[in-house]
Design an enzyme around this catalytic site. Structure first.
Site, PDB file in Angstrom:
ATOM      1  N   ILE A   1      -2.113  47.761  52.251  1.00 16.52           N
ATOM      2  CA  ILE A   1      -1.305  47.157  53.311  1.00 16.52           C
ATOM      3  C   ILE A   1      -0.237  46.282  52.679  1.00 16.52           C
ATOM      4  O   ILE A   1      -0.437  45.102  52.433  1.00 16.52           O
ATOM      5  CB  ILE A   1      -2.201  46.345  54.288  1.00 16.52           C
ATOM      6  CG1 ILE A   1      -3.244  47.278  54.915  1.00 16.52           C
ATOM      7  CG2 ILE A   1      -1.345  45.694  55.372  1.00 16.52           C
ATOM      8  CD1 ILE A   1      -4.118  46.615  55.960  1.00 16.52           C
ATOM      9  N   HIS A   2       0.911  46.868  52.365  1.00 17.52           N
ATOM     10  CA  HIS A   2       2.026  46.079  51.852  1.00 17.52           C
ATOM     11  C   HIS A   2       2.988  45.820  53.003  1.00 17.52           C
ATOM     12  O   HIS A   2       2.710  46.178  54.151  1.00 17.52           O
ATOM     13  CB  HIS A   2       2.685  46.793  50.677  1.00 17.52           C
ATOM     14  CG  HIS A   2       3.189  48.143  51.015  1.00 17.52           C
ATOM     15  ND1 HIS A   2       4.300  48.338  51.801  1.00 17.52           N
ATOM     16  CD2 HIS A   2       2.700  49.375  50.731  1.00 17.52           C
ATOM     17  CE1 HIS A   2       4.493  49.628  51.962  1.00 17.52           C
ATOM     18  NE2 HIS A   2       3.538  50.285  51.328  1.00 17.52           N
ATOM     19  N   ALA A   3       4.136  45.209  52.688  1.00 13.79           N
ATOM     20  CA  ALA A   3       4.985  44.675  53.757  1.00 13.79           C
ATOM     21  C   ALA A   3       5.348  45.694  54.844  1.00 13.79           C
ATOM     22  O   ALA A   3       5.238  45.403  56.031  1.00 13.79           O
ATOM     23  CB  ALA A   3       6.247  44.063  53.164  1.00 13.79           C
TER      24      ALA A   3
ATOM     25  N   ALA B   1       2.350  46.702  56.911  1.00 12.06           N
ATOM     26  CA  ALA B   1       1.992  45.571  57.763  1.00 12.06           C
ATOM     27  C   ALA B   1       2.945  45.490  58.951  1.00 12.06           C
ATOM     28  O   ALA B   1       2.531  45.257  60.087  1.00 12.06           O
ATOM     29  CB  ALA B   1       2.011  44.271  56.952  1.00 12.06           C
TER      30      ALA B   1
END
Lengths: 91, 517
Positions: free
Chosen positions: A14-16, A19
C-alpha cells in the site's frame, strides 16, 4: 458489522497511489471502514491516506477488513472487490 | 563596482534584474499563547481552505502547461493529506483541549512523519518528507508567512530564496520573474527540471540570502552559474531559451538534442535540431513513486513518438544508478554499486520489462537503441541477445533494430575497437567521461589547467573514437559538445555530430555559424 480477511496483492504494497485509490473508494460510503493488520493488530481508517501509508502493509500482508454503518453491505462488497482486484493503480 | 559570485548552474540563460527576496520570515513565537476555541478553529479551517485552493489552482495550471504530469502527481497526494478526515478531527479536538492550531498540526504530521521514517522502507521514508512539506505549507498558510506573491511585483526581477519548491515555480513564471537564485537545489531536482523546461535561468549560490542584498541589480548566468552584482554595461542579457532562435543557416555540423521528456520533442524542429541524440528514458522511472509497468513504459515512449515526426530518435536504455536512483528503489543494492547497462545485467527481469516496452513502442519502425555506460563489447552482445529473444515473442516487432553504444568510461574508450564491431553508431557521453577520466565529481568544474590545449585527455579520447569508428558514426553529447574551449580542437579532428540539451541549441548554433561559416 461486517468483517473478513483480505490480502494485499499489489507489487509494492500500500504505497501512496494505492492508498489514494482506497481512500477515494471508501469515501463514497457513509460506513466506518477500517483495515487491521492480522500480525500486529495495527489499524487504519480507509478514509485516511496517512493512516493507510503508516500501516506499511507490503505485498502479502493479511488484513481484516471491517465495515460498520448503514451502507455496510454495499461498502463491504466494494472494498472487498477492490482488494481482490489487486487495486489497479493505472490512471 | 561589479562583484561576481560563483555558484552552480541549474538552468541556463542569462537574466538581469533587481533582486527581490522572498522567504518565510515570521516565527511561531509571535503568536498569542491563549486561544479562543471558535476563533482558532475558524483560523484553522481558513488555512486549510487556502491551502486546498492553492493546490487545486496549481493542478489546473499544470494541466494547461507543457509540464510533465507525473512530476506533479504529487499535488494530488498532498491534497489528500490535507483532506484526510482524521486530520481535521484531530486538530479540532486538540484546539478544544486548549492547544493552538499550529501545535496540533505539527503533532499530527510529525507523528506520521516519525512513523513513516522509522518504517525502514525507503519509499515510506521519502513520503515522510512529503508529509513535512505539507505541514510547512499549511503552517505557512496559518501564519501567512509563505512567499508572499502579492508583494512580489515580479516582472523583470530576480528572485532570491533559500529554497524554491516545484509548486512555487509556477508562481515564478506567472509573476514574470526573470531568474532565480537559490541556496539549496540540485541539477536533477524537480524544480530545476521545471525551470529548464520553462526557460527560467537559475543559479545555486550558497548563503545567497546573506551575500546578496534586496534591491541590488544583478545579472545571473545560468549556463556558467554566476551571479554578478552591479554588472558592467557591456554584459548582454541573452534571450531566454526557447523564444528567439537564430536563423537556420546550414551548418557543416549536425546538431541533435538530448531530451528528458516526450513534450520537449515538440520544439526540436523549430530549434533546428536534426533529431534526438539521446532520449533519456530514466525520467520515466525517476518522476514516479513506484516501478512503472511494461504498459506504462510503452505508453510513455509512444507519447514521445507522437511528437517526433520524421526526426531521428535514439532511445537510450534507462541509465539508472549513480545519482539516478528512484526513491522507491533505494533498497536495491545493485543500483548503488552499478550503473547503466551493468545494473540491468544483474536485474535481468527488470531489464526485460523495460526492453519489451521499448520494442513494442517501435512496432513497424526502426528502433535505434542506445546502450548506456558500455565498457566492453560483451555488454552489447548481452543486450542484443535479450532484445532478439524478446522480439521473437512479439507479434509486431520493429522493422529493424540499430544498436549504439554510449562511451562514457575510460574503459569504453580503450576498448572501442571491439565495441565498434558490435554496434552501428557510437555516442560519447562527455559528462561522465570527464568525471571518470579525471576522478572528479560530475557536478564539479574542472580547474583551468585541465582544459585543452594544456590537457588533451578528452580531446584525444574523442579523436581515437573518430579514428576507429569514422566521424559519420560518432556523436558527441554533454557539456563538452557545447564548450567553446573544446570545440575548436574537436571540430578540427573531424567531429561532425553534436548533441546537447535543447536549451543550449540556439547558443551553440550562433557560435558555430560565427566560427565555421
Amino acid at each position: 458489522m461486517k468483517r473478513e480477511k483480505v490480502v494485499v496483492s499489489n507489487r509494492y504494497g500500500i504505497h501512496a497511489r494505492v492508498a489514494a485509490t482506497i481512500v477515494k473508494e471508501a469515501s463514497k460510503y457513509k460506513s466506518d471502514i477500517y483495515i487491521e493488520k492480522v500480525d500486529d493488530g495495527m489499524r487504519a481508517n480507509c478514509k485516511s491516506i496517512l493512516g493507510l501509508l503508516a500501516l506499511g502493509a507490503s505485498k502479502g500482508t493479511i488484513l481484516n477488513l471491517e465495515v460498520d454503518g448503514e451502507d455496510e453491505t454495499d461498502a463491504f462488497e466494494a472494498m472487498k472487490q477492490l482488494f481482490e482486484s489487486g487495486i489497479e493503480e493505472n490512471e | 563596482m561589479s562583484k561576481t559570485f560563483k555558484g552552480k548552474p541549474l538552468s541556463p540563460g542569462i537574466a538581469k534584474g533587481r533582486l527581490v527576496f522572498a522567504f518565510h520570515v515570521r516565527s511561531e513565537g509571535e503568536l498569542p499563547s491563549e486561544v479562543g476555541f471558535v476563533d482558532e478553529v475558524r483560523r484553522f479551517f481558513k488555512a486549510l481552505g487556502a491551502a486546498r485552493k492553492d493546490l487545486e489552482l496549481m493542478k489546473a495550471r499544470i494541466s494547461k502547461s507543457r509540464m510533465q504530469k507525473e512530476v506533479f502527481d504529487v499535488i494530488d497526494v498532498y491534497l489528500m493529506f490535507i483532506e484526510d478526515p482524521t486530520f481535521a478531527d484531530f486538530v479540532v479536538e486538540q484546539i478544544r483541549a486548549g492547544k493552538p492550531a499550529y501545535v496540533a498540526i505539527k503533532e499530527y504530521f510529525n507523528d506520521y512523519a516519525d512513523r513513516l521514517s522509522s518504517a525502514g522502507d525507503p519509499y515510506l521514508r521519502e513520503r515522510a518528507k512529503d508529509i513535512k512539506y505539507v505541514k510547512r505549507f499549511l503552517l505557512n498558510k496559518l501564519f501567512q508567512t509563505e512567499i508572499d506573491w502579492e508583494e512580489v511585483s515580479g516582472r523583470g526581477e530576480i528572485l532570491v530564496a533559500p529554497f524554491v519548491s516545484p509548486v512555487d515555480i509556477v508562481n515564478v513564471v506567472e509573476k514574470g520573474i526573470k531568474g532565480i537564485v537559490v541556496e539549496k537545489g540540485s541539477e536533477t531536482s524537480h524544480t530545476s527540471i521545471v525551470a529548464r523546461s520553462l526557460g527560467v535561468p537559475m543559479v545555486k549560490l550558497e548563503d545567497a540570502t546573506e551575500k546578496l542584498r534586496e534591491g541590488e541589480v544583478v545579472l545571473i548566468d545560468g549556463s556558467e552559474g554566476k551571479v554578478i552584482v552591479e554588472p558592467a554595461e557591456g554584459y548582454q542579457e541573452r534571450p531566454v531559451i526557447f523564444k528567439e532562435i537564430p536563423e537556420k543557416e546550414e551548418l557543416p555540423v549536425e546538431i541533435y538534442a538530448n531530451i528528458d521528456f516526450p513534450e520537449e520533442a515538440k520544439i526540436l524542429k523549430e530549434l533546428g535540431a536534426k533529431g534526438i541524440g539521446i532520449f533519456r528514458t530514466e525520467y520515466m522511472f525517476l518522476v514516479r513513486r513506484d516501478w512503472p509497468s511494461e504498459q506504462e513504459q510503452e505508453r510513455y515512449i509512444r507519447k514521445l513518438l507522437k511528437h517526433t515526426g520524421d526526426l531521428l530518435v535514439n532511445i537510450r536504455i534507462a541509465d539508472l544508478g549513480g545519482d539516478k536512483v528512484p526513491v522507491y528503489a533505494e533498497g536495491i543494492r545493485e543500483l548503488l554499486d552499478y550503473r547503466g547497462i551493468r545494473f540491468f545485467m544483474l536485474k535481468e527481469d527488470l531489464f526485460r520489462i523495460h526492453i519489451r516496452a521499448v520494442i513494442k513502442a517501435f512496432a513497424g519502425r526502426t528502433l535505434r537503441l542506445l546502450i548506456p555506460m558500455v565498457s566492453d563489447a560483451y555488454e552489447v552482445r548481452w543486450v542484443k541477445k535479450v532484445v532478439e529473444e524478446e522480439i521473437k515473442s512479439l507479434d509486431h516487432p520493429p522493422d529493424e533494430v540499430v544498436y549504439g553504444a554510449m562511451i562514457e568510461t575510460p574503459a569504453g574508450v580503450l576498448e572501442i575497437r571491439k565495441i565498434n564491431q558490435e554496434v552501428d553508431f557510437v555516442s560519447i557521453g562527455s559528462n561522465d567521461l570527464t568525471s571518470f577520466m579525471f576522478g572528479i565529481d560530475r557536478e564539479c568544474r574542472l580547474p583551468e589547467y585541465l582544459d585543452p590545449p594544456n590537457n588533451m585527455a578528452i580531446v584525444e579520447s574523442v579523436k581515437r573514437i573518430i579514428r576507429v569508428c569514422g566521424a559519420e558514426r560518432v556523436t558527441l553529447c554533454g557539456e563538452v559538445a557545447r564548450s567553446t574551449k573544446y570545440l575548436p580542437y574537436l571540430l578540427s579532428s573531424g567531429l561532425k555530430k553534436l548533441s546537447v540539451n535543447p536549451a543550449f541549441i540556439p547558443e551553440l548554433r550562433s557560435w558555430l555559424s560565427e566560427h565555421l561559416n
